[in-house]
Design a protein around this motif. Sequence first.
Motif, PDB file in Angstrom:
ATOM      1  N   VAL A  26      -7.398 -10.341  -7.054  1.00 57.52           N
ATOM      2  CA  VAL A  26      -8.546  -9.905  -6.256  1.00 57.52           C
ATOM      3  C   VAL A  26      -8.921  -8.514  -6.741  1.00 57.52           C
ATOM      4  CG1 VAL A  26      -8.193 -11.234  -4.157  1.00 57.52           C
ATOM      5  CG2 VAL A  26      -7.045  -9.048  -4.415  1.00 57.52           C
ATOM      6  N   VAL A  27     -10.204  -8.309  -6.848  1.00 56.51           N
ATOM      7  CA  VAL A  27     -10.689  -7.037  -7.369  1.00 56.51           C
ATOM      8  C   VAL A  27     -11.756  -6.512  -6.430  1.00 56.51           C
ATOM      9  CG1 VAL A  27     -11.860  -5.898  -9.287  1.00 56.51           C
ATOM     10  CG2 VAL A  27     -10.179  -7.687  -9.752  1.00 56.51           C
ATOM     11  N   CYS A  28     -11.644  -5.219  -6.117  1.00 56.96           N
ATOM     12  CA  CYS A  28     -12.642  -4.594  -5.269  1.00 56.96           C
ATOM     13  C   CYS A  28     -13.599  -3.803  -6.144  1.00 56.96           C
ATOM     14  CB  CYS A  28     -11.957  -3.677  -4.266  1.00 56.96           C
ATOM     15  SG  CYS A  28     -13.137  -2.770  -3.254  1.00 56.96           S
ATOM     16  N   ASN A  29     -14.862  -4.024  -5.921  1.00 60.05           N
ATOM     17  CA  ASN A  29     -15.887  -3.348  -6.700  1.00 60.05           C
ATOM     18  C   ASN A  29     -16.328  -2.078  -5.971  1.00 60.05           C
ATOM     19  OD1 ASN A  29     -18.174  -2.530  -8.040  1.00 60.05           O
ATOM     20  ND2 ASN A  29     -19.058  -4.583  -8.243  1.00 60.05           N
ATOM     21  N   SER A  30     -15.717  -0.952  -6.373  1.00 62.42           N
ATOM     22  CA  SER A  30     -16.117   0.343  -5.822  1.00 62.42           C
ATOM     23  C   SER A  30     -16.836   1.143  -6.894  1.00 62.42           C
ATOM     24  CB  SER A  30     -14.900   1.116  -5.310  1.00 62.42           C
ATOM     25  OG  SER A  30     -14.260   0.427  -4.272  1.00 62.42           O
ATOM     26  N   ASP A  31     -17.577   0.438  -7.739  1.00 63.94           N
ATOM     27  CA  ASP A  31     -18.320   1.103  -8.801  1.00 63.94           C
ATOM     28  C   ASP A  31     -19.741   1.367  -8.314  1.00 63.94           C
ATOM     29  OD1 ASP A  31     -18.322   2.104 -11.520  1.00 63.94           O
ATOM     30  OD2 ASP A  31     -19.798   0.537 -11.920  1.00 63.94           O
ATOM     31  N   GLU A  32     -19.837   1.918  -7.141  1.00 64.37           N
ATOM     32  CA  GLU A  32     -21.132   2.149  -6.524  1.00 64.37           C
ATOM     33  C   GLU A  32     -21.994   3.060  -7.398  1.00 64.37           C
ATOM     34  OE1 GLU A  32     -21.013   4.489  -2.839  1.00 64.37           O
ATOM     35  OE2 GLU A  32     -22.187   2.863  -1.987  1.00 64.37           O
ATOM     36  N   ALA A  35      -3.301 -14.513  -4.424  1.00 64.83           N
ATOM     37  CA  ALA A  35      -3.269 -13.552  -5.541  1.00 64.83           C
ATOM     38  C   ALA A  35      -2.203 -12.512  -5.223  1.00 64.83           C
ATOM     39  CB  ALA A  35      -4.625 -12.877  -5.684  1.00 64.83           C
ATOM     40  N   THR A  36      -1.381 -12.203  -6.199  1.00 60.97           N
ATOM     41  CA  THR A  36      -0.303 -11.245  -5.926  1.00 60.97           C
ATOM     42  C   THR A  36      -0.620  -9.858  -6.457  1.00 60.97           C
ATOM     43  OG1 THR A  36       0.760 -11.949  -7.945  1.00 60.97           O
ATOM     44  CG2 THR A  36       1.498 -13.001  -5.904  1.00 60.97           C
ATOM     45  N   VAL A  37      -1.710  -9.748  -7.187  1.00 60.73           N
ATOM     46  CA  VAL A  37      -2.082  -8.440  -7.722  1.00 60.73           C
ATOM     47  C   VAL A  37      -3.560  -8.201  -7.459  1.00 60.73           C
ATOM     48  CG1 VAL A  37      -2.210  -6.969  -9.787  1.00 60.73           C
ATOM     49  CG2 VAL A  37      -0.332  -8.587  -9.551  1.00 60.73           C
ATOM     50  N   GLY A  38      -3.880  -6.960  -7.073  1.00 58.65           N
ATOM     51  CA  GLY A  38      -5.275  -6.597  -6.851  1.00 58.65           C
ATOM     52  C   GLY A  38      -5.569  -5.242  -7.457  1.00 58.65           C
ATOM     53  N   TYR A  39      -6.828  -5.050  -7.778  1.00 59.05           N
ATOM     54  CA  TYR A  39      -7.261  -3.746  -8.292  1.00 59.05           C
ATOM     55  C   TYR A  39      -8.497  -3.302  -7.521  1.00 59.05           C
ATOM     56  CZ  TYR A  39      -4.243  -4.816 -12.253  1.00 59.05           C
ATOM     57  OH  TYR A  39      -3.159  -5.134 -13.030  1.00 59.05           O
ATOM     58  N   LEU A  96       3.309  -2.430   4.208  1.00 60.43           N
ATOM     59  CA  LEU A  96       2.147  -3.322   4.319  1.00 60.43           C
ATOM     60  C   LEU A  96       1.763  -3.922   2.970  1.00 60.43           C
ATOM     61  CD1 LEU A  96       0.258  -0.849   6.612  1.00 60.43           C
ATOM     62  CD2 LEU A  96       0.887  -3.171   7.299  1.00 60.43           C
ATOM     63  N   LEU A  97       2.324  -3.352   1.910  1.00 57.38           N
ATOM     64  CA  LEU A  97       2.064  -3.832   0.552  1.00 57.38           C
ATOM     65  C   LEU A  97       3.406  -3.971  -0.153  1.00 57.38           C
ATOM     66  CD1 LEU A  97      -0.802  -1.406  -0.549  1.00 57.38           C
ATOM     67  CD2 LEU A  97      -1.037  -3.878  -0.303  1.00 57.38           C
ATOM     68  N   GLY A  98       3.444  -4.695  -1.231  1.00 54.47           N
ATOM     69  CA  GLY A  98       4.678  -4.801  -2.014  1.00 54.47           C
ATOM     70  C   GLY A  98       5.197  -6.223  -2.043  1.00 54.47           C
ATOM     71  N   ASN A  99       6.517  -6.343  -2.194  1.00 51.56           N
ATOM     72  CA  ASN A  99       7.119  -7.671  -2.267  1.00 51.56           C
ATOM     73  C   ASN A  99       7.546  -8.144  -0.885  1.00 51.56           C
ATOM     74  OD1 ASN A  99       6.850  -7.984  -5.022  1.00 51.56           O
ATOM     75  ND2 ASN A  99       8.779  -6.921  -5.457  1.00 51.56           N
ATOM     76  N   ASN A 100       7.435  -9.411  -0.674  1.00 55.40           N
ATOM     77  CA  ASN A 100       7.938 -10.050   0.550  1.00 55.40           C
ATOM     78  C   ASN A 100       7.526  -9.266   1.799  1.00 55.40           C
ATOM     79  OD1 ASN A 100       9.296 -11.848   2.154  1.00 55.40           O
ATOM     80  ND2 ASN A 100      11.315 -10.901   1.828  1.00 55.40           N
ATOM     81  N   SER A 135       7.504 -12.257   4.825  1.00 51.97           N
ATOM     82  CA  SER A 135       6.684 -13.470   4.775  1.00 51.97           C
ATOM     83  C   SER A 135       6.872 -14.258   3.492  1.00 51.97           C
ATOM     84  CB  SER A 135       5.216 -13.081   4.873  1.00 51.97           C
ATOM     85  OG  SER A 135       4.887 -12.279   3.735  1.00 51.97           O
ATOM     86  N   GLY A 136       7.508 -13.605   2.503  1.00 48.38           N
ATOM     87  CA  GLY A 136       7.581 -14.238   1.191  1.00 48.38           C
ATOM     88  C   GLY A 136       6.339 -13.991   0.367  1.00 48.38           C
ATOM     89  N   PHE A 137       5.371 -13.312   0.929  1.00 50.47           N
ATOM     90  CA  PHE A 137       4.141 -13.043   0.186  1.00 50.47           C
ATOM     91  C   PHE A 137       4.212 -11.655  -0.442  1.00 50.47           C
ATOM     92  CE2 PHE A 137      -0.293 -11.546  -0.124  1.00 50.47           C
ATOM     93  CZ  PHE A 137      -0.778 -12.526  -0.980  1.00 50.47           C
ATOM     94  N   ASP A 138       3.868 -11.617  -1.751  1.00 51.72           N
ATOM     95  CA  ASP A 138       3.861 -10.340  -2.480  1.00 51.72           C
ATOM     96  C   ASP A 138       2.419  -9.945  -2.742  1.00 51.72           C
ATOM     97  OD1 ASP A 138       6.534 -10.928  -2.683  1.00 51.72           O
ATOM     98  OD2 ASP A 138       6.425 -11.522  -4.806  1.00 51.72           O
ATOM     99  N   PHE A 139       2.150  -8.661  -2.574  1.00 51.38           N
ATOM    100  CA  PHE A 139       0.839  -8.188  -3.012  1.00 51.38           C
ATOM    101  C   PHE A 139       0.941  -6.742  -3.490  1.00 51.38           C
ATOM    102  CE2 PHE A 139      -3.573  -6.542  -2.061  1.00 51.38           C
ATOM    103  CZ  PHE A 139      -4.154  -7.157  -3.160  1.00 51.38           C
ATOM    104  N   HIS A 140       0.524  -6.564  -4.735  1.00 47.73           N
ATOM    105  CA  HIS A 140       0.539  -5.235  -5.343  1.00 47.73           C
ATOM    106  C   HIS A 140      -0.892  -4.813  -5.609  1.00 47.73           C
ATOM    107  CE1 HIS A 140       4.881  -5.391  -5.885  1.00 47.73           C
ATOM    108  NE2 HIS A 140       4.686  -6.685  -6.140  1.00 47.73           N
ATOM    109  N   LEU A 141      -1.248  -3.685  -5.024  1.00 52.09           N
ATOM    110  CA  LEU A 141      -2.630  -3.233  -5.125  1.00 52.09           C
ATOM    111  C   LEU A 141      -2.671  -1.916  -5.899  1.00 52.09           C
ATOM    112  CD1 LEU A 141      -5.598  -3.447  -4.389  1.00 52.09           C
ATOM    113  CD2 LEU A 141      -5.076  -2.613  -2.103  1.00 52.09           C
ATOM    114  N   HIS A 142      -3.550  -1.869  -6.887  1.00 54.17           N
ATOM    115  CA  HIS A 142      -3.667  -0.670  -7.713  1.00 54.17           C
ATOM    116  C   HIS A 142      -5.109  -0.189  -7.744  1.00 54.17           C
ATOM    117  CE1 HIS A 142       0.260  -1.847  -9.259  1.00 54.17           C
ATOM    118  NE2 HIS A 142      -0.244  -3.039  -9.565  1.00 54.17           N
TER     119      HIS A 142
END
Lengths: 161, 804, 446
Positions: free
Chosen positions: C79-85, C117-121, C147-151, C155-162
């Motif tokens: 998942v990608v966030c568009n902050s290129d305003e 998705a386990t990785v976001g930018y 609130l972010l990271g592994n498990n 929940s077993g859900f990983d999400f890494h946001l950069h």
Amino acid sequence: MGFVISQSEQEEIDRWLLKYPPHQKQSAVLPALKIVQEKNGGWLATEHLDAVADYLSLPKIAVYEVASFYSLFDLKPVGKHKIYVCTNVSCMLAGSETIVGYLERRLGIKMGETTQDGCFTLKEAECLAACGGAPAMQIDNTYYENLTPEKIESILAGLNG
Amino acid sequence: MVNFEINDKQYSAPDGTLIIQVADREHIAIPRFCYHPKLSIVASCRMCLVEVAKSPKPLPACATPVAEGMKIWTHSPCACDAQKSVMEFLLINHPLDCPICDQGGECELQDQALEYGKDVSRFTEGKRSVKDLDIGPLIKTDMTRCIHCTRCVRFGTEIAGMRELGATGRGEHMEIGTFLEQTVDSEVSGNVIDLCPVGALTSKPFHHKGRAWELQQVASIAPHDCVGSHVYVHTLRGEVMRVVPRQEDSINEVWISDRDRFSYSGLKSPDRLLKPLIKKNNEWVETDWDLALQFTIKSLQAILEKEGGRSVGALVSPSATLEECYLAQKWLRGMGISSIDHRLHRMDFSCDSGGPSPCPTFGLALTELENADTILLIGSHPRTEQPLINHRLAKAARKGAQIIMVNPIQYDFNFKVAAELTPSGGQLLHPLLGIMNALLSQKNERPHFAWLTPFLKNTVSTPEEKQVAEWLGRGNKKVAIFLGLQAQAHWHASALQLVAEALALFCQASLGYLTEGANSVGAWVSGVLPDQGPGGISLSEGKGLNAHSMVKTPLPAYVLFGGVEPEFDLANTVAARRALSESAFVVAFSPFRGGMCEQYAKVMLPIAAYTETEGTFINGEGRWQSFNAANPPPGEARPGWEVLRALTALCGGPGSLYSRSEEVRDELKHIVQNVPSVTLPSLEQRFRRIEPILSESKEGLRVVTEWPIYRVDSLVRRSKPLQDTAASPLFRARLNPKTASLYSIKGENKMRIRREGEFECILPVAVDKKIPENTVHIASALEGGGNMGQQGAVQVFLESNKDA
Amino acid sequence: MDNIVCFRTHHLNPPWSLQSYLKVGGYSAWKRILVDKVPRQTILASIKASALRGRGGAGFPTGVKWGFIKAELPGQKYVVCNSDEGEPGTFKDREILLMNPHQVIEGMCIAAYVMSATVGYNYIRGEFWEPYQRFEAALEEAKKEGLLGNNIFGSGFDFHLHTHLGAGAYICGEETALIESLEGKKGFPRYKPPFPATYGLYGKPTTVNNTETFACVPVILEKGAEWFLKLGVPGNGGTKIFSISGHVNKPGNYEAPLGISFQELLKKAGGVRQGHALKAVIPGGSSVPVLPAEVASTLNMDYESLAKAGSLLGAGSIIVMDETTCMVKVLARIAHFYTQESCGQCTPCREGAGWLWRIVHRITQGQGSLKDIELLEDVANKIMGRTICALGDAAAMPVLSFIQHFREEFVYYVQHGKSVVYSQRTSRSRKFLDYSGEVGGFISFG
């Protein structure tokens, strides 16, 4: 090869590299160029571009392409501070022409030029996304909004050359 | 398959086919610039926009796949308006300098502007101009003409495997180029000249030399490597003006190497031999053909009578045509000369001694190569040796093939190499035995290969060799093994060949040879070998000396055919120079004079060069490819086969009156079809022939030489544009830093290299991490490099700097 | 009904801290999803029902976009966030990042969960150094809070946001150009199909949403799709941040329900500056067609109403112009922007945008002819719909609409070599300096 990316710059680039998959080192090219540019006089000479290419194992031309595409990279010498004045619609409606005129007279240079003492480079910016605070400008990493000549004076004074 | 309509006519094509592909198949014209069938799709020029029913906008035909029921119009008002708009945009900044543009007459923009452009420009602003950078001696740039199709950029990434050209800058300031002034060095760079649809990238040697519409075009075959690339030779008033690729998807696709494209410059060398010359009182005297041929025969006969059949050595170029090869051996054998060879780079023939050698083919078709799963290359730098084989390897790598290199030094590959084994001292045999050893252990097959035991006695496989063995031995996979030029020129060439054969046998792999010259297979087939006749048939008597032995001990006389320059072309150039200088008689059949030939030869006979003679080359696949002459030879030079025909006739040879070269070829073909195929002695038997290497010392330094890409034959060596490229190396002894420090040698030093009783030479040193330890790497065939002896063990000394 | 979605922390001090965000109910949706293991389909159904539409400009239904990703298929997704305003007139994402970064993070977390998705930018434009630092700090807070990271929460859900930083290129706001830029390349939009949902970042399925879009998500899941939907008008769920700039007394960002009348919004922004009359409005950022005052005055600010009026809601970026504005000069500036920001990849935009600008510029220099006005329209029409991405249309639409609505101003400029506005102008405001006609200052700074 004169230029070598310093240890601290390398560490900073490495922190960015951790964000991307191992085989996608190219993703760090924008941050790497920004880091090297900021630590080396605000602009990127060929040797800096080549060093970034080497560090990220990229063909040199791939780095040249990127460096020449994005407007925040300077490939020619610049002043210590870069002043980006927005002249786009909202700022124009709020009098950016006067701001530009004032800065040009105050610094004794035209848009795109650098003061003789090497302190300031004046650049036209496309929309900075600060239209609510028009007229606006950016100096280095900081935004300044609702500009007036008086305000500019105090900002410049605060920068101390 | 899907069914659809183009211009209201029904067509069908496989799912996923692009509109433009169907249009090309059906000869429906759709204009385009960025699209090229061999390159990736970017859909950026927008010239190929077509109308598609239900789409609100016109769609690019190059990027839109056909779909069931789709209705496409390529010339409707909507499509035409889109195409004409794009044409107008392309032309606003394009200069109107067609009259002085080399592309004029073969320019895609010019052609399409005629159909889609307007008479008058509505653009009244100033046109963009772009500063040109010098990118080397081969490609001329005129980037103001560039229309940014990026074909050249994609070529670099996708075909050449090195990104040299890029699109820098943004928007209307985007420029195609190198960004900084630097040369483009890819060995296939010239292809961007053909790819460029406009006059932005043109041929520098061809600059302002002629107009496309004035040129005559003759199909030919490229003469510098065993690929047999299809080319067109373009001539103007009997002079070769340029060489361009001719599409042949199973061989060179649409590409050729720079060597094949630009070597023609050598045809115009001031060195061209224009008349038969005889040396009288140390002076070269012009003579006529009759006299020259009579003199040649008489001189040879005199020596043969006095010294016997083995007194004359004949060295034939591996790029001589099939007809020349066949007639040469026929004439020579008729004279009683048996020492005939074309394997100029080779120094070790022990595995073939007394028995037939295998025909040096690829072992598989080029199109199969790119589908191989595992490829082992031994002593090979295909990028410089056979650039288009390199391209096939790159394609194979992209499809996931494991490519393994066993080489004397590290090279820059432009594709992913799974493993690169570079043993110290150029000892290629060691990793090969290591791999063999690991394979035997893995498969528990040692008893069946017992005869290999003595060779594996001291072999301990490294983890890397074990890994390679695993890749090779996976079974059920298509494995191809090749012996490259450096394996064939190696001092252990025989052992390398036999171990490679053993590996191939074991892995059910194909075994191939990437040979020197354009016609090594043809030379083999014609019998240009000391102990094999036409068709490869073993000679029971009248066996002669091989190329290496011919010069190792000087002979009284030599015949050099096809521009052979032994001082550059032979494995041992020191011995070659000595042998030729000391001989009583040398006749050179060559397109060129000049160089050492003038000193050692007694007769120089001018023969036609490439493009000036008809003939046949057999490529590494075994394909017989005949071609016609494109232009007449200069002066009194004659096609080699005609000269040989005359010589055979003068010697009273039987059946020697051929009226056309095809008759020569057909005679040989008839022989080939009727001789039994060559049977080699068993691998076990042949392994016994190489037993002496077991007692060799493994210690010490060894010289490894390599023929640089543009020093491989007399024509290339005379092509100025190629000599001016960055690929022309300096005469340097390259050493690993460790080895250098072991001998207290530094980069700025000179070094003395010596082999006791053979040669001694002094040359500057270059320290290079890519050279393995105990290796001295030297480029051969360089001007002034003649003091180097053959490869192998040497002693080195630091040369004091006083005369540096 | 103001500041209840994206700006709901505005009243707290500081609005951007984790503390403040938690106080308004932040991360409660995220925690509930993880703890209750809410099925993806349930969340997706909510998003669809809320009629949330992409806030970046195109207005594509977010739920539908998320549905394109086949979450159940194995393999990496992003998942990608568009902050290129960067669209002139738009400055809302900067304020969201500065004032309420956690809500963007939570929105991205939920999106990642839905699409597996386990990785976001978060791609933040290079100029936004301060928002970048603010967002990085928020990420650190969120990571520390687990609130972010592994498990996450067991929940077993990983999400890494950069975060990723751009380097100055408007075109990177186009989602495939953004992906290219994130891969370390020039911002060249890709030819579609394939769309990012099948071939996105590093060739993997990817969803790119605008900052404001992500910021809407947590509130929808906290308060329900129905609640969100009812904030707006049918098919236009929620509030929208309207960025109002130009000739108004109080320029700024205003969060208001979609479908709000233009008049009401204008009132929020303090109305047209004193003593002046409304002349024209660009209702959705510089690329959308301009509307004359009489059309704008009767507008409701939602996607359909604006489309009906012949323009677009875009990113809700309203540029207000009063009667002192020279439309030729404004168009020249806009045309210059698109010339500068064209990536150069495809012919009509690379060559056409600069051509348009040169013609308008020439007119402003008194060198125009009547034929130029036709030429402008013709060239713009030849760019429209023929480029790889929408930047070609963005360069063409202002030209066509400015001429459509203000043709007489162009004609006057061509015939007289100067602006009709300059000749008509009688009064000048002290605050708004020389914006209209003359070059060079008439005010001296002593």
